[in-house]
Design a protein around this motif. Structure first.
Motif, mmCIF file in Angstrom:
data_model
loop_
_atom_site.group_PDB
_atom_site.id
_atom_site.type_symbol
_atom_site.label_atom_id
_atom_site.label_comp_id
_atom_site.label_asym_id
_atom_site.label_seq_id
_atom_site.Cartn_x
_atom_site.Cartn_y
_atom_site.Cartn_z
ATOM 1 N N ALA A 189 0.855 36.592 38.013
ATOM 2 C CA ALA A 189 1.115 35.849 36.780
ATOM 3 C C ALA A 189 2.621 35.591 36.624
ATOM 4 C CB ALA A 189 0.601 36.658 35.581
ATOM 5 N N ASN A 190 2.902 34.543 35.953
ATOM 6 C CA ASN A 190 2.166 33.420 35.420
ATOM 7 C C ASN A 190 1.801 32.454 36.547
ATOM 8 O OD1 ASN A 190 2.506 34.343 32.768
ATOM 9 N ND2 ASN A 190 4.130 32.941 32.308
ATOM 10 N N VAL A 191 0.650 31.826 36.433
ATOM 11 C CA VAL A 191 0.172 30.909 37.460
ATOM 12 C C VAL A 191 0.117 29.503 36.887
ATOM 13 C CG1 VAL A 191 -1.769 30.324 38.968
ATOM 14 C CG2 VAL A 191 -1.173 32.723 38.586
ATOM 15 N N ILE A 192 0.624 28.551 37.683
ATOM 16 C CA ILE A 192 0.547 27.129 37.346
ATOM 17 C C ILE A 192 -0.028 26.417 38.563
ATOM 18 C CG2 ILE A 192 1.839 25.019 36.792
ATOM 19 C CD1 ILE A 192 3.993 26.819 35.513
ATOM 20 N N VAL A 193 -1.036 25.579 38.349
ATOM 21 C CA VAL A 193 -1.583 24.769 39.432
ATOM 22 C C VAL A 193 -1.058 23.353 39.244
ATOM 23 C CG1 VAL A 193 -3.652 23.911 40.590
ATOM 24 C CG2 VAL A 193 -3.654 26.200 39.551
ATOM 25 N N VAL A 194 -0.411 22.829 40.283
ATOM 26 C CA VAL A 194 0.109 21.469 40.247
ATOM 27 C C VAL A 194 -0.920 20.589 40.949
ATOM 28 C CG1 VAL A 194 2.049 19.948 40.803
ATOM 29 C CG2 VAL A 194 2.467 22.395 40.371
ATOM 30 N N GLN A 195 -1.647 19.812 40.148
ATOM 31 C CA GLN A 195 -2.682 18.937 40.703
ATOM 32 C C GLN A 195 -2.073 17.571 41.001
ATOM 33 O OE1 GLN A 195 -5.656 19.053 37.583
ATOM 34 N NE2 GLN A 195 -6.807 20.596 38.710
ATOM 35 N N PRO A 196 -2.420 16.990 42.147
ATOM 36 C CA PRO A 196 -1.853 15.683 42.479
ATOM 37 C C PRO A 196 -2.400 14.583 41.575
ATOM 38 C CG PRO A 196 -3.511 16.294 44.087
ATOM 39 C CD PRO A 196 -3.343 17.477 43.166
ATOM 40 N N SER A 197 -1.618 13.554 41.439
ATOM 41 C CA SER A 197 -2.092 12.351 40.751
ATOM 42 C C SER A 197 -3.125 11.677 41.644
ATOM 43 C CB SER A 197 -0.915 11.401 40.520
ATOM 44 O OG SER A 197 -0.399 10.961 41.776
ATOM 45 N N ALA A 198 -3.761 10.640 41.143
ATOM 46 C CA ALA A 198 -4.712 9.886 41.966
ATOM 47 C C ALA A 198 -3.998 9.322 43.190
ATOM 48 C CB ALA A 198 -5.360 8.772 41.146
ATOM 49 N N ALA A 199 -2.801 8.784 42.995
ATOM 50 C CA ALA A 199 -2.037 8.244 44.122
ATOM 51 C C ALA A 199 -1.643 9.359 45.086
ATOM 52 C CB ALA A 199 -0.799 7.505 43.616
ATOM 53 N N GLY A 200 -1.265 10.514 44.546
ATOM 54 C CA GLY A 200 -0.910 11.645 45.390
ATOM 55 C C GLY A 200 -2.083 12.144 46.201
ATOM 56 N N ARG A 201 -3.274 12.163 45.588
ATOM 57 C CA ARG A 201 -4.475 12.586 46.313
ATOM 58 C C ARG A 201 -4.799 11.595 47.430
ATOM 59 N NH1 ARG A 201 -8.095 16.484 45.939
ATOM 60 N NH2 ARG A 201 -7.369 17.238 43.936
ATOM 61 N N ARG A 202 -4.659 10.302 47.129
ATOM 62 C CA ARG A 202 -4.903 9.294 48.182
ATOM 63 C C ARG A 202 -3.913 9.444 49.332
ATOM 64 N NH1 ARG A 202 -5.945 6.062 43.533
ATOM 65 N NH2 ARG A 202 -3.825 5.274 43.546
ATOM 66 N N ALA A 203 -2.714 9.965 49.032
ATOM 67 C CA ALA A 203 -1.692 10.172 50.060
ATOM 68 C C ALA A 203 -1.841 11.529 50.752
ATOM 69 C CB ALA A 203 -0.305 10.055 49.434
ATOM 70 N N GLY A 204 -2.882 12.285 50.406
ATOM 71 C CA GLY A 204 -3.146 13.550 51.071
ATOM 72 C C GLY A 204 -2.761 14.785 50.278
ATOM 73 N N GLY A 205 -2.253 14.622 49.067
ATOM 74 C CA GLY A 205 -1.865 15.764 48.251
ATOM 75 C C GLY A 205 -3.073 16.555 47.780
ATOM 76 N N ARG A 206 -2.919 17.847 47.699
ATOM 77 C CA ARG A 206 -3.966 18.745 47.223
ATOM 78 C C ARG A 206 -3.384 19.668 46.160
ATOM 79 N NH1 ARG A 206 -6.468 15.313 48.599
ATOM 80 N NH2 ARG A 206 -7.770 15.076 50.410
ATOM 81 N N PRO A 207 -4.224 20.237 45.303
ATOM 82 C CA PRO A 207 -3.711 21.159 44.281
ATOM 83 C C PRO A 207 -2.894 22.278 44.924
ATOM 84 C CG PRO A 207 -6.014 20.646 43.868
ATOM 85 C CD PRO A 207 -5.682 20.077 45.219
#
Length: 141
Positions: free
Chosen positions: A72-90
Motif C-alpha cells: 500500500a498505497n496501490v494505484i493502477v494506471v489504466q491505459p486510454s483507448a488509444a493507449g490500449r490500441r497501441a499495446g498499453g496494459r494496466p
C-alpha cells in the motif's frame, strides 16, 4: 458474403472508443488508512490526483481493496483507448505514498499513460505484479 475482419483489428464502440487514461486509486482496508500509514496525507494525495486529472483530461476513481495490502498505497494506471490500441496494459504501482510518486504518476498520466508515454524511470521501480486473481480475470475472454 461478408468480408472477414482481420484478427489484428479491434473496433471500439461508444464510450470505450474515447476512454481516457484512468488512475484507479485503492482506498480499501490498508491503502488510504491514516491509522496504518500515519505519515502520509492520503486526502491530499487523492485531491492532488483529482486536480491533475481535471487539468490534463484523464480520469481518477477510487475502489475498495485491490489486494496487495503489503504494498500500500496501490494505484493502477489504466491505459486510454488509444493507449490500449497501441499495446498499453494496466500498470500497478505500489508503495505510492510520497509526493514524488504522486507527481510521477500524474506526469505519466498527463503524457498519455501506458501505451502512449514512457513512465518515469524512478516510477518503474515501484511497479508491482497484480494479485493472481486480477491476472486470471484479465485473461478471460
Amino acid at each position: 458474403m461478408s468480408a472477414a475482419i482481420p484478427a489484428s483489428r479491434t473496433f471500439l464502440i461508444g464510450a470505450a472508443r474515447e476512454r481516457p487514461c484512468t488512475l484507479v486509486v485503492c482506498r480499501g482496508c490498508c491503502c488510504g488508512d491514516p491509522r496504518k500509514h500515519p505519515g502520509t496525507d492520503h486526502a491530499w494525495q487523492l485531491e492532488r490526483l483529482r486536480s491533475g486529472a481535471a487539468e490534463h483530461g484523464f480520469a481518477v476513481r477510487t475502489t475498495d481493496c485491490l489486494g496487495p495490502c503489503d504494498q500500500a498505497n496501490v494505484i493502477v494506471v489504466q491505459p486510454s483507448a488509444a493507449g490500449r490500441r497501441a499495446g498499453g496494459r494496466p500498470t500497478w504501482v505500489g508503495f505510492a505514498m510520497d509526493d514524488d510518486c504522486t507527481e510521477e504518476v500524474l506526469e505519466w498520466a498527463a503524457a498519455g499513460g501506458p501505451g502512449l508515454a514512457e513512465p518515469p524511470v524512478t516510477l518503474e521501480m515501484q511497479f508491482i505484479d497484480p494479485p493472481r486473481d486480477a491476472r486470471v480475470r484479465s485473461r478471460r475472454r
